[in-house]
Design a protein around this motif. Sequence first.
Motif, PDB file in Angstrom:
ATOM      1  N   ILE A 189      13.800  16.903  -6.368  1.00  0.00           N
ATOM      2  CA  ILE A 189      14.720  15.963  -5.723  1.00  0.00           C
ATOM      3  C   ILE A 189      13.910  14.831  -5.099  1.00  0.00           C
ATOM      4  N   ILE A 190      14.239  13.616  -5.496  1.00  0.00           N
ATOM      5  CA  ILE A 190      13.586  12.453  -4.908  1.00  0.00           C
ATOM      6  C   ILE A 190      14.511  11.846  -3.859  1.00  0.00           C
ATOM      7  N   SER A 191      13.935  11.383  -2.780  1.00  0.00           N
ATOM      8  CA  SER A 191      14.716  10.740  -1.729  1.00  0.00           C
ATOM      9  C   SER A 191      13.844   9.695  -1.047  1.00  0.00           C
ATOM     10  N   ARG A 192      14.478   8.890  -0.222  1.00  0.00           N
ATOM     11  CA  ARG A 192      13.718   7.890   0.511  1.00  0.00           C
ATOM     12  C   ARG A 192      14.384   7.605   1.841  1.00  0.00           C
ATOM     13  N   ASP A 193      13.576   7.196   2.784  1.00  0.00           N
ATOM     14  CA  ASP A 193      14.041   6.788   4.109  1.00  0.00           C
ATOM     15  C   ASP A 193      13.570   5.350   4.286  1.00  0.00           C
ATOM     16  N   ASN A 194      14.477   4.408   4.117  1.00  0.00           N
ATOM     17  CA  ASN A 194      14.083   2.993   4.163  1.00  0.00           C
ATOM     18  C   ASN A 194      13.576   2.588   5.542  1.00  0.00           C
ATOM     19  N   TYR A 195      14.111   3.198   6.582  1.00  0.00           N
ATOM     20  CA  TYR A 195      13.649   2.862   7.943  1.00  0.00           C
ATOM     21  C   TYR A 195      12.203   3.270   8.138  1.00  0.00           C
ATOM     22  N   LYS A 196      11.859   4.431   7.626  1.00  0.00           N
ATOM     23  CA  LYS A 196      10.481   4.915   7.750  1.00  0.00           C
ATOM     24  C   LYS A 196       9.596   4.406   6.619  1.00  0.00           C
ATOM     25  N   LYS A 197      10.189   3.699   5.628  1.00  0.00           N
ATOM     26  CA  LYS A 197       9.441   3.214   4.464  1.00  0.00           C
ATOM     27  C   LYS A 197       8.699   4.373   3.793  1.00  0.00           C
ATOM     28  N   THR A 198       9.410   5.454   3.594  1.00  0.00           N
ATOM     29  CA  THR A 198       8.795   6.660   3.044  1.00  0.00           C
ATOM     30  C   THR A 198       9.676   7.232   1.945  1.00  0.00           C
ATOM     31  N   ALA A 199       9.038   7.677   0.866  1.00  0.00           N
ATOM     32  CA  ALA A 199       9.727   8.378  -0.203  1.00  0.00           C
ATOM     33  C   ALA A 199       9.237   9.818  -0.241  1.00  0.00           C
ATOM     34  N   TYR A 200      10.093  10.687  -0.744  1.00  0.00           N
ATOM     35  CA  TYR A 200       9.773  12.112  -0.787  1.00  0.00           C
ATOM     36  C   TYR A 200      10.068  12.659  -2.175  1.00  0.00           C
ATOM     37  N   LEU A 201       9.351  13.724  -2.501  1.00  0.00           N
ATOM     38  CA  LEU A 201       9.656  14.460  -3.714  1.00  0.00           C
ATOM     39  C   LEU A 201       9.639  15.939  -3.368  1.00  0.00           C
ATOM     40  N   ASP A 202      10.831  16.531  -3.327  1.00  0.00           N
ATOM     41  CA  ASP A 202      10.956  17.970  -3.120  1.00  0.00           C
ATOM     42  C   ASP A 202      10.857  18.653  -4.472  1.00  0.00           C
ATOM     43  N   LEU A 255       6.952  22.672  -3.027  1.00  0.00           N
ATOM     44  CA  LEU A 255       6.122  21.724  -2.283  1.00  0.00           C
ATOM     45  C   LEU A 255       6.929  20.452  -2.066  1.00  0.00           C
ATOM     46  N   THR A 256       6.622  19.754  -1.002  1.00  0.00           N
ATOM     47  CA  THR A 256       7.224  18.447  -0.765  1.00  0.00           C
ATOM     48  C   THR A 256       6.126  17.405  -0.645  1.00  0.00           C
ATOM     49  N   LEU A 257       6.213  16.373  -1.460  1.00  0.00           N
ATOM     50  CA  LEU A 257       5.291  15.250  -1.395  1.00  0.00           C
ATOM     51  C   LEU A 257       5.934  14.115  -0.603  1.00  0.00           C
ATOM     52  N   SER A 258       5.103  13.374   0.108  1.00  0.00           N
ATOM     53  CA  SER A 258       5.557  12.206   0.849  1.00  0.00           C
ATOM     54  C   SER A 258       4.757  10.989   0.424  1.00  0.00           C
ATOM     55  N   CYS A 259       5.388   9.831   0.508  1.00  0.00           N
ATOM     56  CA  CYS A 259       4.729   8.578   0.164  1.00  0.00           C
ATOM     57  C   CYS A 259       5.070   7.553   1.230  1.00  0.00           C
ATOM     58  N   ALA A 260       4.081   7.169   2.003  1.00  0.00           N
ATOM     59  CA  ALA A 260       4.271   6.158   3.044  1.00  0.00           C
ATOM     60  C   ALA A 260       3.946   4.791   2.463  1.00  0.00           C
ATOM     61  N   ALA A 261       4.887   3.857   2.606  1.00  0.00           N
ATOM     62  CA  ALA A 261       4.723   2.527   2.030  1.00  0.00           C
ATOM     63  C   ALA A 261       4.614   1.476   3.128  1.00  0.00           C
ATOM     64  N   SER A 262       3.873   0.428   2.834  1.00  0.00           N
ATOM     65  CA  SER A 262       3.758  -0.670   3.790  1.00  0.00           C
ATOM     66  C   SER A 262       4.894  -1.666   3.613  1.00  0.00           C
ATOM     67  N   GLU A 263       5.607  -1.553   2.488  1.00  0.00           N
ATOM     68  CA  GLU A 263       6.760  -2.402   2.254  1.00  0.00           C
ATOM     69  C   GLU A 263       7.733  -1.628   1.366  1.00  0.00           C
ATOM     70  N   GLN A 322       0.849  -1.203   0.000  1.00  0.00           N
ATOM     71  CA  GLN A 322       0.000   0.000   0.000  1.00  0.00           C
ATOM     72  C   GLN A 322       0.882   1.249   0.000  1.00  0.00           C
ATOM     73  N   LEU A 323       0.520   2.194  -0.827  1.00  0.00           N
ATOM     74  CA  LEU A 323       1.257   3.450  -0.934  1.00  0.00           C
ATOM     75  C   LEU A 323       0.287   4.588  -0.699  1.00  0.00           C
ATOM     76  N   VAL A 324       0.640   5.505   0.178  1.00  0.00           N
ATOM     77  CA  VAL A 324      -0.237   6.622   0.519  1.00  0.00           C
ATOM     78  C   VAL A 324       0.529   7.927   0.380  1.00  0.00           C
ATOM     79  N   GLU A 325       0.064   8.772  -0.551  1.00  0.00           N
ATOM     80  CA  GLU A 325       0.703  10.056  -0.779  1.00  0.00           C
ATOM     81  C   GLU A 325       0.107  11.127   0.116  1.00  0.00           C
TER      82      GLU A 325
END
Length: 119
Positions: A66-79, A16-24, A1-4
């Motif tokens: 700029i795209i980035s991700r935090d694997n610990y938080k299972k989250t991706a970002y788009l600045d 703007l900064t977008l976030s994407c929370a992932a379940s995996e 599941q991905l939630v923006e």
Amino acid sequence: QLVESGGGSVQAGGSLTLSCAASEFADSSSCMGWFRQAPGKEREGVAGVSGGSISIYDKSVQGRFIISRDNYKKTAYLDMNNLNSGDTAIYYCAAKYGGNCGDWAQFNNWGQGTQVTVS
């Protein structure tokens, strides 16, 4: 599941900064990406990032996003910076396992999308 989250309205030149929370999709073999679909246009790949944080961008956003991700938080970002009206679209988070993170056609897991409007 991905939630923006993080979409909204902004004036041209703003950010703007977008976030994407992932379940995996937290491991090194996964790719996370951002796509967008403007009214009347097909969905297009914007940016992708590997589990090792190697990023790739469409030329239309190179140097501004700029795209980035935090694997610990299972989250991706788009600045997103220096936004213009051409960036107005629904932005989707996507993910896949394996392959080239710039191979947009291979992404097979999708969020519901978040609206970004630049005026």
